[in-house]
Motif scaffolding. Structure first.
Motif, PDB file in Angstrom:
ATOM      1  N   ALA A 164      -2.024   5.873   5.658  1.00 39.18           N
ATOM      2  CA  ALA A 164      -1.491   6.846   4.700  1.00 39.18           C
ATOM      3  C   ALA A 164      -2.500   7.969   4.483  1.00 39.18           C
ATOM      4  O   ALA A 164      -2.155   9.146   4.523  1.00 39.18           O
ATOM      5  CB  ALA A 164      -1.190   6.169   3.377  1.00 39.18           C
TER       6      ALA A 164
ATOM      7  N   ASP B 226      -2.708  10.272   7.341  1.00 37.17           N
ATOM      8  CA  ASP B 226      -1.551  11.159   7.366  1.00 37.17           C
ATOM      9  C   ASP B 226      -1.757  12.386   6.507  1.00 37.17           C
ATOM     10  O   ASP B 226      -1.313  13.475   6.835  1.00 37.17           O
ATOM     11  CB  ASP B 226      -0.324  10.407   6.855  1.00 37.17           C
TER      12      ASP B 226
ATOM     13  N   SER C  12      11.843  -2.173  14.621  1.00 40.61           N
ATOM     14  CA  SER C  12      10.789  -1.879  13.662  1.00 40.61           C
ATOM     15  C   SER C  12       9.499  -2.598  14.061  1.00 40.61           C
ATOM     16  O   SER C  12       8.403  -2.120  13.766  1.00 40.61           O
ATOM     17  CB  SER C  12      11.244  -2.183  12.241  1.00 40.61           C
TER      18      SER C  12
ATOM     19  N   ASP D  69       6.035  -0.542  14.549  1.00 37.81           N
ATOM     20  CA  ASP D  69       4.731  -0.952  14.011  1.00 37.81           C
ATOM     21  C   ASP D  69       3.689  -0.979  15.110  1.00 37.81           C
ATOM     22  O   ASP D  69       2.562  -0.524  14.946  1.00 37.81           O
ATOM     23  CB  ASP D  69       4.831  -2.363  13.410  1.00 37.81           C
TER      24      ASP D  69
ATOM     25  N   GLU E  66       2.386   2.359  16.174  1.00 38.29           N
ATOM     26  CA  GLU E  66       1.400   2.909  15.247  1.00 38.29           C
ATOM     27  C   GLU E  66       0.033   2.261  15.436  1.00 38.29           C
ATOM     28  O   GLU E  66      -1.000   2.920  15.327  1.00 38.29           O
ATOM     29  CB  GLU E  66       1.889   2.719  13.815  1.00 38.29           C
TER      30      GLU E  66
ATOM     31  N   GLN F 107      14.701   9.993  12.716  1.00 36.14           N
ATOM     32  CA  GLN F 107      14.024   9.220  11.685  1.00 36.14           C
ATOM     33  C   GLN F 107      12.879   8.409  12.267  1.00 36.14           C
ATOM     34  O   GLN F 107      11.848   8.229  11.644  1.00 36.14           O
ATOM     35  CB  GLN F 107      15.012   8.273  10.983  1.00 36.14           C
TER      36      GLN F 107
ATOM     37  N   ALA G 117      10.028  10.618  12.706  1.00 32.11           N
ATOM     38  CA  ALA G 117       9.433  10.866  11.396  1.00 32.11           C
ATOM     39  C   ALA G 117       8.568   9.698  10.965  1.00 32.11           C
ATOM     40  O   ALA G 117       7.462   9.868  10.466  1.00 32.11           O
ATOM     41  CB  ALA G 117      10.533  11.112  10.370  1.00 32.11           C
ATOM     42  N   ARG G 118       9.072   8.499  11.193  1.00 27.71           N
ATOM     43  CA  ARG G 118       8.365   7.325  10.703  1.00 27.71           C
ATOM     44  C   ARG G 118       7.045   7.106  11.403  1.00 27.71           C
ATOM     45  O   ARG G 118       6.055   6.765  10.773  1.00 27.71           O
ATOM     46  CB  ARG G 118       9.239   6.071  10.907  1.00 27.71           C
TER      47      ARG G 118
ATOM     48  N   THR H  73       3.833  16.104  12.015  1.00 28.13           N
ATOM     49  CA  THR H  73       5.162  15.547  11.773  1.00 28.13           C
ATOM     50  C   THR H  73       5.672  15.854  10.368  1.00 28.13           C
ATOM     51  O   THR H  73       6.825  16.258  10.191  1.00 28.13           O
ATOM     52  CB  THR H  73       5.135  14.028  11.993  1.00 28.13           C
ATOM     53  N   ALA H  74       4.798  15.663   9.375  1.00 29.81           N
ATOM     54  CA  ALA H  74       5.252  15.888   8.004  1.00 29.81           C
ATOM     55  C   ALA H  74       5.692  17.338   7.832  1.00 29.81           C
ATOM     56  O   ALA H  74       6.716  17.621   7.209  1.00 29.81           O
ATOM     57  CB  ALA H  74       4.145  15.552   7.020  1.00 29.81           C
TER      58      ALA H  74
ATOM     59  N   PHE I 109       9.066  17.945   9.392  1.00 33.40           N
ATOM     60  CA  PHE I 109      10.205  17.359   8.697  1.00 33.40           C
ATOM     61  C   PHE I 109      10.369  17.873   7.276  1.00 33.40           C
ATOM     62  O   PHE I 109      11.378  17.627   6.634  1.00 33.40           O
ATOM     63  CB  PHE I 109      10.122  15.838   8.702  1.00 33.40           C
TER      64      PHE I 109
ATOM     65  N   PRO J 220       7.807  -6.210   9.450  1.00 31.33           N
ATOM     66  CA  PRO J 220       7.924  -4.874  10.026  1.00 31.33           C
ATOM     67  C   PRO J 220       7.569  -3.782   9.032  1.00 31.33           C
ATOM     68  O   PRO J 220       7.482  -4.006   7.834  1.00 31.33           O
ATOM     69  CB  PRO J 220       9.396  -4.793  10.422  1.00 31.33           C
TER      70      PRO J 220
ATOM     71  N   ARG K 211       1.749   2.220   2.542  1.00 29.77           N
ATOM     72  CA  ARG K 211       1.789   3.521   1.878  1.00 29.77           C
ATOM     73  C   ARG K 211       2.465   3.416   0.525  1.00 29.77           C
ATOM     74  O   ARG K 211       2.056   4.054  -0.445  1.00 29.77           O
ATOM     75  CB  ARG K 211       2.533   4.540   2.751  1.00 29.77           C
TER      76      ARG K 211
ATOM     77  N   LEU L  79       9.912  11.158   5.660  1.00 30.49           N
ATOM     78  CA  LEU L  79       9.540  10.491   6.911  1.00 30.49           C
ATOM     79  C   LEU L  79       9.981   9.046   6.993  1.00 30.49           C
ATOM     80  O   LEU L  79      10.088   8.496   8.079  1.00 30.49           O
ATOM     81  CB  LEU L  79       8.021  10.574   7.114  1.00 30.49           C
ATOM     82  N   GLN L  80      10.181   8.406   5.862  1.00 31.68           N
ATOM     83  CA  GLN L  80      10.419   6.964   5.929  1.00 31.68           C
ATOM     84  C   GLN L  80      11.806   6.534   5.471  1.00 31.68           C
ATOM     85  O   GLN L  80      12.120   5.343   5.488  1.00 31.68           O
ATOM     86  CB  GLN L  80       9.355   6.221   5.112  1.00 31.68           C
ATOM     87  N   GLN L  81      12.624   7.465   5.040  1.00 33.30           N
ATOM     88  CA  GLN L  81      13.982   7.123   4.623  1.00 33.30           C
ATOM     89  C   GLN L  81      14.054   5.892   3.719  1.00 33.30           C
ATOM     90  O   GLN L  81      14.703   4.900   4.048  1.00 33.30           O
ATOM     91  CB  GLN L  81      14.882   6.875   5.844  1.00 33.30           C
TER      92      GLN L  81
ATOM     93  N   VAL M 231      16.074  15.926   4.954  1.00 36.24           N
ATOM     94  CA  VAL M 231      14.748  16.394   5.347  1.00 36.24           C
ATOM     95  C   VAL M 231      14.691  17.900   5.149  1.00 36.24           C
ATOM     96  O   VAL M 231      15.676  18.536   4.826  1.00 36.24           O
ATOM     97  CB  VAL M 231      14.422  16.064   6.827  1.00 36.24           C
ATOM     98  N   ALA M 232      13.491  18.424   5.351  1.00 36.20           N
ATOM     99  CA  ALA M 232      13.264  19.870   5.342  1.00 36.20           C
ATOM    100  C   ALA M 232      13.902  20.541   4.134  1.00 36.20           C
ATOM    101  O   ALA M 232      13.788  20.041   3.016  1.00 36.20           O
ATOM    102  CB  ALA M 232      13.753  20.481   6.657  1.00 36.20           C
TER     103      ALA M 232
END
Ligand SMILES: Nc1ncnc2c1ncn2[C@@H]1O[C@H](COP(=O)(O)OP(=O)(O)OP(=O)(O)O)[C@@H](O)[C@H]1O
Ligand SMILES: Nc1ncnc2c1ncn2[C@@H]1O[C@H](COP(=O)(O)OP(=O)(O)OP(=O)(O)O)[C@@H](O)[C@H]1O
Ligand SMILES: [Mg+2]
Ligand SMILES: [Mg+2]
Ligand SMILES: O=P([O-])([O-])[O-]
Lengths: 314, 275, 224, 326, 224, 275
Positions: free
Chosen positions: B2, B5, B207, B211, B214, B230, B233-234, B254-255, B258, C2, C9, C70-72, E74-75
């Motif tokens: 975090a 980011d 998912s 992970d 990342e 999405q 984004a994630r 990315t942030a 988006f 997951p 965060r 970003l994470q919905q 978004v955005a």
């Protein structure tokens, strides 16, 4: 399936308007159609049963009524006299043919398939080879015989004037030419069955094409290739016409002593007997067919076994 | 993560292309400059200039057919396998143009791993799958340890520990994809390319893969194509938005992409107003 | 499990909100102390400290937006983010109110109205904020309701103190000069505003509690 | 940090690449053999057939040998009498073609409807269990050597079925007769039609069937409205292949239909097909180079060209249906 | 254009926020009028009307959460929702402040301090809110900055008026009785609180402008 | 729609199953009661009781293999096509149990349309595709108008107006899927079942389909299976969450499910903490 007949007096108001469709006529048509299809499917089975019954019946008739000795049949070469005639030399001839056919066709067949599936660029030449293959697979077997007859059997050494003649190897060449396209197509199928992702996975790992083929693709496709080859050889073993064209000795009186010897084979022997007017030879033909079919069924059994094992593996 | 980011610096100059003279700063592993790609007569990529930073996840998004996969394939020259594909411009890997004559694509691919859309384990044992790249590349010393290492990094070790000899095909879809990731990272490449690596998987497996991606970014540079905005984004640090016609419309943090993209077209695309 | 990074965060977001509240509370304490001790240095520190709160506020807010973009997030995660998003507004406002206290310290002599116990009032309001943040941190539903009840007490206190100030002012009409009167009036005004500010601190604590309740149980009873 | 030199080359890689290229050449050579085979067929057949028409091989002619016309093209292709052993030999190939076509067309009337219906049953109706035994059974039917069918024709079809049945209606049936040939060739090509058609039907995605079922179609409607039209090119390909096989079929027709070349439409008399003639010729004692012997190649060439045409057609069809559902 | 329904919901959200502001502004006008005319009925209507604002507030907030949970904005879309989410808090607070005006009307006689022009102040603050909502509706960047500037004017005005009140209070020390003094003091207090409240209305207008600016340009200059 | 979303009443009683005695209220089109499904020995659905309201979009979500597709197939008895599939309990369509002996599945499917995962137009012209269902159901009067009507409803008319004779396979993926929707609605069914109708499409086509689904809900009852949680969130009015083992864990208003599910398992699933 009798929605339309509305068995009970409708209970709720929803049921009144519920699925107001009359399908009786549709369902009747459907049943008639199915009956036709089933009959057609069973026709093939019925004929096969008839055929086997007929062959067995004649073979048994031969043994029971005409004192054909199974032992003589299996251990003696052919003879002019029906009571002494046997199938032994023909069987040995066919086994020899099979061995040389496999030797001649397997590597070329698999090599071609590997080239086409794994190496060939997508250009005109490749497409030509592919089209040519499709055509070769459909060339009548007798034409292969004709080819070998002219190009091998009748090949005359310009120096010695010696003619090659109807040797066993020529027969094997004819059969090999005949089944090479079959092996190629079967091998291609097997290679195509290996998912493309696997290849790309290997290439992306930094393997060369050949490393990919050797380590990943061929091991995965091998059972399929083997199955295809066995089926192709089974086809070859029953082929008659090319051998006749090549000049196989119809009455196999002698066990061939090598690839350069003259030869007889099971199917040509059967043809000879079947085409003789004497009834006893007819029974011999039936017995010969029993032997031939037994061998074929055994080979098919092996192929099916391999295929099943392979398919469950995937 | 975090914190990271929040701190990311956007390389803001990739659009100009002029600053590329001094191409490879230590942070840039892969960079392209005026990259054009044609399939036969039709152009699939138009003058793409972009720098991919080391040890981060860079996502490529965009509508179908905009050339994301094509771009990815340029990097490890998998495009060589496609007839009629023609590449112009530069793709630099650690400063060297991979389309130079003296570059061997086979050698290149040993430095740049790839994971595909559909899990594609070899029909071999789990062990052999992971060991494959090592064997091919002659890195056969200490094989067991390397295989174990790769499986651990791919977060698969605990699940397959006792059954390394069973076939890779017996695993579930998500496990297979992690096996493929293990296979790709076993020979220790520097960059990992992924073309929609989770699109064939169900949400749970997806998912897990996300992970894993990342985590991989700690040791590798990851480039990932995804249809799923999405998902980009994630998991990604940087996002490149390609638009129809093979144009790189915007590339950045990315942030920022988006939340506040520079380009109106990108805004329209990510908010779904597109088309 | 997951989405580990995302979960982390979220946890960090919650921690950040709590540490923002710590910061704000500390400044509230300092503001009250400055008022009490007439410590101008301290007052200046409170006033200058607002920048830090505002920065943290913006940072957390950005993180909330990042998480949403970003994470919905959905369900509980979304409620956490939404609650945090609103709570930090309240915290920031409390920070501003603390700044007010610093301002009053600078302007005021604080010689009059000794009987008005601003410290007690401040302590009470502060405790409410602490409780509300504890409720947020521990997802404690009961505490949320308690805070709502406490606000009534606080409002009462404030009303009584305001009356007291005004009564005092009237009783002490025998001022020496206009200047003195002016000083005294300004003092009274300031005191009234202080009381009003502390009352607002309590209100913000209730807001936080209300948000927290909604976050935990998605119960909008306390949100007005 | 700057990266010097070429980080992307290595000795191991170079060796691997060299091996890759060598192996590739070997496999290419294998593929070349198949092309050589086709060329050889053409060359040999043309070469020898040339001497049937002009008394010297094509290559000899090209090398300057004397060319003397023996049999005219027109006579060969339009003549209605085929009598190579006769004192006054005639080389009109039409009787042989007639025999072949009679067998082919007749067989198609058996194999096409039965094979198609079988394929429909297999792909649309049969439960996995039924399929599990029916399909291998049909494969056996396809794997039975042609010589066995020939035997079956003369030992069963003709004596037990054709002669009594048609004899009952007063039709006289020869020992060798075209009808028996038609029946056995029809039977042996059923599996070809059934199996290739079924492949084509299976290639129709289940989605398409479900779409129709979902609209409330009955099974018959799904089969005839959706599956059949969608797989039509594959089905046609199977028909063509079956016809091609029937044209080239040798032993069954030789044994069943006989050695008597004649222009006739009567299926109950002895006839001769092109292939049967070739077998007869190969068994004969005619010596190499004689006109009788060389006629083998002329007929062979014609046979080859006929099947070639069929195969090309089939190939084209097959390509079409393979591309339909990718 | 895809996601039509979603786009419509976004548009409706924006409209709803604007109509909430209309409602709030109407109540502010009414509150000021009540103060002016000492119309208790009107004052009651202002006070009771708060429920409506609160309801609308909750409804819009719910819609924001729904949109985030269900539509993954978004955005620009997300910025609109986030801005609306925050702006309604400010609007709700302005509504509360209007309620305060109602309260003051009920308590006060409003006979003293005629020279303090609360109406003008109120009008100014109200205009700021109107402007901020116009900026939000029209996505007008310049207007946002103007509102920020106007707030300084408002703050000045408030300070001057407060001083005026206190000075008045001092000058009119010759009260007849304690009761009268108390009334006058209470009056003064209320007036001071009114001024304070109106100042806060301006602050909220600036908040709205700041949010709007962030929504349009993602520029956090005005957000403190 | 926004307003509707705020007003929707959740049928809160589907869990109890007791209130089903008076099965078909006007609002419920399809309902199931204690529905169990087995494939051979393994149970795919366990005692599902659920009421699907008329003219709304109901989404079925859940992890892979939890039985969503199975449930859908029960409703129009497409499960009849699967060997070894056994159904117990009730599935009521307009109050009548579709598994009653006197129900003809062919007739049933004429009332319940279906759209599949992959676009599957028949290899016929666009016109014939849409007309097919009408023809087999004998609704051949006014064919042209009906076809046009269906294409308009499926938001495809403007794109194919001039080329009704060209093959349905020549359309793009998204258009094909809309063609399939037109085909399904042409014979005017009451319910439309969709099993991941957009999972094979790119984002732009997907969002067109999503829009279309929302519009269809004005005239039809739509049941949609989706792997994509966000999709369910976007387009559905009600959501049913199935969990592994074939259990209907929670069913209710979509906003409520995604903002404040009752079940902790559902919360874990939708927030991705699952597994
Ligand atoms: N092998 C190929 N031959 C010819 N054209 C190709 C080939 N591969 C891709 N293209 C074309 O190049 C363009 C870009 O394709 P590419 O696969 O890179 O797109 P993409 O962004 O990955 O799309 P998707 O999201 O659908 O995977 C497309 O127009 C495509 O039609
Ligand atoms: N034809 C079948 N034969 C046997 N088992 C089946 C069959 N179809 C489904 N199943 C089993 O039933 C269970 C439910 O399957 P279903 O396809 O309904 O799940 P799903 O929720 O639709 O999953 P997905 O999201 O992957 O489509 C699974 O365990 C599956 O393995
Ligand atoms: Mg792609
Ligand atoms: Mg499914
Ligand atoms: O702006 P306030 O929070 O003090 O009303």
């Amino acid at each position: 399936m009798t929605a339309a007949e509305a068995p009970e007096a409708s209970t709720t108001e929803a049921e009144d308007s519920w699925l107001d469709v009359d399908l009786r006529w549709e369902h009747l048509k459907g049943r008639l159609f199915l009956a036709g299809c089933v009959a057609a499917s069973l026709f093939g089975v019925f004929v096969l049963a008839l055929l086997i019954a007929d062959v067995l019946w004649e073979a048994i008739l031969g043994v029971v009524q005409h004192d054909v000795s199974i032992r003589t049949f299996l251990t003696q070469p052919a003879s002019r006299h029906a009571d002494q005639a046997g199938f032994y030399a023909a069987i040995v001839g066919s086994v020899w043919l099979m061995i040389f056919t496999v030797l001649l066709s397997f590597f070329i067949g698999v090599g071609t398939a590997v080239y086409l599936e794994e190496f060939a660029p997508d250009n005109r030449w490749t497409r030509l080879i592919e089209a040519n293959l499709a055509n070769l697979a459909g060339v009548p077997s007798i034409v292969y015989g004709l080819l070998v007859l002219a190009a091998v059997v009748n090949f005359t050494n310009p120096l010695t004037g010696g003619r090659v003649g109807p040797i066993l190897l020529a027969g094997a060449v004819a059969l090999a030419l005949l089944i090479t396209p079959i092996i190629i197509v079967a091998s291609q199928e097997a290679l195509r069955g290996v998912p493309d992702g696997v290849r790309r996975g290997s290439l992306a790992t930094g393997a060369t094409r050949w490393q990919t083929v050797k380590n990943v693709v061929l091991p995965a496709a091998f059972p399929g290739i083997l199955t295809g080859t066995i089926l192709a050889v089974a086809r070859a073993i029953g082929e008659t016409a090319p051998l006749i064209m090549v000049g196989a000795i119809l009455t196999a009186r002698r066990v061939p002593e090598g690839p350069f010897d003259t030869f007889g084979s099971m199917p040509t022997m059967i043809y000879y007997w079947a085409d003789r007017p004497e009834i006893t030879f007819h029974y011999l033909a039936a017995l010969g067919i029993v032997v031939l079919l037994t061998i074929l069924i055994a080979m098919n059994g092996v192929a099916v076994y391999l295929r099943n094992k392979y398919e469950t593996q995937q | 993560m975090a914190e990271t980011d929040l701190d990311i610096e956007v390389d803001g100059d990739e659009g100009t292309g002029d600053s590329l003279e001094t191409a490879s700063t230590p942070e840039t592993v892969v960079s392209t400059r005026n990259l054009d790609v044609w399939y036969g007569e039709s152009q699939a990529l138009q003058s793409i200039s972009m720098e991919v930073p080391r040890n981060q996840v860079t996502a490529l998004i965009g509508p179908s057919g905009c050339g994301k996969s094509t771009f990815l394939r340029c990097i490890n020259r998998m495009n060589d396998q496609i007839d009629g594909c023609r590449v112009e411009g530069e793709v630099r890997f650690k400063g060297k143009n991979v389309y130079d004559g003296d570059v061997d694509p086979v050698a290149l691919r040993r430095k740049i791993g790839q994971v595909f859309q559909k899990p594609n384990p070899f029909p071999k044992s789990i062990y052999d799958n992971v060991a494959y790249g090592l064997k091919i590349q002659g890195k056969t010393d200490d094989l067991d340890r390397r295989v174990e290492q790769a499986l651990k990094r791919a977060a698969l070790w605990s699940e397959v520990e006792g059954q390394l000899d069973s076939s890779g095909l017996d695993l579930s879809g998500g496990q297979q994809q992690r096996l493929c990731i293990a296979r790709a990272i076993a020979p220790d490449p520097e960059v990992i390319l992924m073309d929609e690596p989770a699109s064939a998987l169900d949400p749970v497996a997806t998912s897990q893969i996300e992970d894993l991606i990342e985590e991989l970014a700690e040791d590798y540079t990851v480039l990932i194509v995804t249809h799923n905005m999405q998902q980009a984004a994630r998991i990604s640090d940087h996002t490149a938005v390609f638009l129809t016609g093979g144009v790189l419309e915007e590339y950045g943090d990315t942030a920022q992409i988006f939340e506040n993209p520079d380009s109106q077209k990108v805004e329209d695309y990510i908010t779904g107003k597109f088309g | 499990m997951p989405r580990e990074d995302y979960q982390q965060r979220l946890a960090k977001l919650q921690r950040d909100v709590v540490s923002m509240s710590d910061l704000v509370l500390e400044r509230l304490t300092m503001g009250l102390e400055a008022l009490e001790t007439k410590d101008e240095d301290l007052a200046w520190r409170v006033i200058d400290g607002d920048a830090e709160v505002n920065e943290l506020y913006l940072e957390i807010e950005q993180e909330c937006v990042d998480l949403i973009a970003l994470q919905q997030p959905v369900a509980g995660d979304l409620r956490l983010i939404a609650a945090s998003f609103k709570i930090i507004t309240d915290l920031e406002r409390i920070g501003d109110l603390a700044t007010n206290l610093g301002d009053y310290t600078l302007d005021a002599q604080r010689t009059e109205f000794q009987q008005v116990d601003v410290q007690e009032l401040g302590g009470f309001a502060q405790e409410m904020v602490e409780d509300s943040m504890r409720a947020y941190k521990d997802e404690d539903v009961d505490l949320c309701y308690e805070i709502d009840a406490a606000d009534d007490v606080l409002d009462d206190k404030c009303e009584r103190l305001s009356e007291l100030v005004i009564r005092d002012l009237i009783q002490e009409t025998d001022v020496d000069s206009d200047e003195e009167a002016e000083v005294m009036l300004k003092e009274a005004t300031r005191l009234l505003l202080t009381i009003r500010d502390l009352e607002r601190v309590g209100d913000h604590a209730v807001n936080i509690a209300a948000r927290t309740l909604y976050m935990i149980e998605s119960d909008d009873e306390l949100i007005w | 940090m700057s990266y010097d030199g070429n980080p992307l080359s290595g000795d191991g890689v170079a060796a691997d690449n060299r091996r890759n290229r060598r192996v590739r050449r070997v496999f290419l050579a294998c593929a070349a053999v198949t092309v050589a085979t086709t060329l050889a067929i053409f060359a040999v057949l043309l070469d020898n057939a040339f001497s049937f028409f002009y008394d010297s091989r094509l290559h000899e002619a090209l090398l300057g040998a004397a060319v003397e016309a023996r049999v005219g093209f027109v006579e060969f292709l339009t003549g209605t009498r085929w009598a190579p052993y006769h004192a006054y030999p005639d080389y009109g190939v039409l009787p042989l073609v007639n025999g072949t076509l009679m067998i082919t067309v007749g067989a198609a009337f058996i194999s096409i409807p039965i094979g198609t219906a079988t394929a429909l049953y297999l792909s649309e109706y049969a439960s996995p269990r039924v399929r599990g035994w029916l399909k291998p059974t049909l494969e056996v039917l396809a794997g039975v050597p042609t010589i066995v069918y020939g035997f079956f024709a003369i030992s069963f079809i003709t004596p037990v079925f054709v002669r009594p049945f048609f004899g009952f209606f007063g039709v006289s049936v020869d020992y060798y007769n075209a009808f028996a040939g038609i029946v056995v060739v029809g039977i042996m090509t059923i599996p070809i039609v059934a199996s290739i058609s079924e492949d084509a039907m299976n290639a129709v995605p289940d989605d398409l069937r479900n779409a129709a079922y979902g609209l409330g179609a009955t099974k018959r409607e799904v089969s005839t409205h959706v599956v059949l039209p969608a797989s039509v090119s594959g089905i046609f390909a199977s028909y063509i292949l079956a016809v091609s096989r029937a044209i080239g079929e040798t032993m069954a027709v030789t044994l069943a239909a006989g050695y008597q070349s004649r222009m006739t439409a009567n299926p109950f008399v002895e006839i001769q097909t092109m292939t049967a003639y070739m077998v007869q010729m190969a068994r004969s004692e005619a010596s190499i180079g004689t006109i009788e012997y060389q006629s083998l190649f002329a007929v062979g060439l014609l046979l080859f060209l006929m099947t070639l045409a069929m195969n090309l057609l089939n190939d084209w069809m097959k390509r079409r249906y393979r591309e339909e559902y990718r």
